[in-house]
Design an enzyme around this catalytic site. Structure first.
Site, mmCIF file in Angstrom:
data_model
loop_
_atom_site.group_PDB
_atom_site.id
_atom_site.type_symbol
_atom_site.label_atom_id
_atom_site.label_comp_id
_atom_site.label_asym_id
_atom_site.label_seq_id
_atom_site.Cartn_x
_atom_site.Cartn_y
_atom_site.Cartn_z
ATOM 1 N N LEU A 74 0.835 -1.191 0.000
ATOM 2 C CA LEU A 74 0.000 0.000 0.000
ATOM 3 C C LEU A 74 0.873 1.246 0.000
ATOM 4 C CD1 LEU A 74 -2.556 -1.134 2.717
ATOM 5 C CD2 LEU A 74 -2.784 -1.317 0.250
ATOM 6 N N ASP A 75 0.502 2.219 -0.833
ATOM 7 C CA ASP A 75 1.252 3.466 -0.937
ATOM 8 C C ASP A 75 0.602 4.515 -0.038
ATOM 9 O OD1 ASP A 75 2.019 5.845 -3.580
ATOM 10 O OD2 ASP A 75 3.139 5.259 -1.791
ATOM 11 N N LYS A 76 1.342 5.597 0.180
ATOM 12 C CA LYS A 76 0.874 6.799 0.865
ATOM 13 C C LYS A 76 1.004 6.720 2.391
ATOM 14 C CE LYS A 76 -0.218 8.814 -2.956
ATOM 15 N NZ LYS A 76 0.674 9.810 -3.536
#
Length: 207
Positions: A74-76
């Site tokens: 997962l990014d961010k």
């Protein structure tokens, strides 16, 4: 477009790339062969609602048992973490002189940076004495350069330091590898052409 993913090209180097899907779109062939990578753009609201995320992943990988999935990336920052990165480790090269002055200089230079992780270093240094800086330059995606206290500093990724003609110190490299294995962001510090220091930054997972 896959170009909207900053590091998507790196994934292609690691494994066979199958496809990229945006919300509301399906892969032409949702079958995932062994060793494949599929990028799925998931709205943040879906991440916060587990059922919706589960449904989206199910549609993309309908031909593969979920037990065969090794990892979900997962990014961010702030999605699964608290969104407050902090310095967890700091190491200087052996026999480096004037460490307090160098620490203050790094903090002063990072205070001029707009990178989200820069504030973590500034807070860690917490220097009350002003340090004059000059010739400051930010290199997007790599790091910063600047003068402070009569010394030339290069701060950023180890790759950035190497492109600036600063070879990686073996002892510091070992520490960098150990911190990276703990999912920490590693930042190198070059002083007057020498790899002089290293720091690691991490963000805590939400409860």
């Amino acid at each position: 477009s896959i170009a909207s993913w900053h590091d998507a090209a790196d994934l292609v180097d690691l494994a066979h790339f199958v496809g990229f899907t945006r919300p509301g779109h399906e892969l032409a062939d949702p079958g995932l062969p062994e060793g494949s990578v599929t990028l799925v753009e998931v709205p943040r609201r879906d991440l916060l609602e587990g059922a919706r995320l589960d449904h989206r992943l199910e549609r993309v990988s309908r031909r593969r048992q979920r037990s065969q999935v090794d990892a979900v990336v997962l990014d961010k920052t702030g999605t699964l973490t608290e969104g407050h990165p902090r310095v967890t480790d700091w190491k200087w090269a052996t026999n480096l002189q004037n460490v307090p002055a160098h620490l203050a200089a790094v903090g002063a230079l990072e205070a001029r940076s707009e990178h989200p992780l820069a504030q973590a270093i500034v807070q860690y240094v917490a220097n009350d004495q002003p340090v004059a800086t000059d010739a400051f330059e930010s290199v997007t995606g790599s790091g910063i350069r600047g003068l402070a206290g009569g010394h030339q500093y290069v701060i950023g990724t180890l790759r950035f330091l190497e492109t600036e003609g600063i070879p990686t110190d073996p002892e510091l490299k070992a520490a960098a590898n150990a911190w990276a294995s703990e999912a920490k962001t590693v930042i190198g510090i070059g002083i007057d052409g020498r790899h002089a220091g290293l720091t690691a930054i991490a963000d805590q997972l939400k409860p």
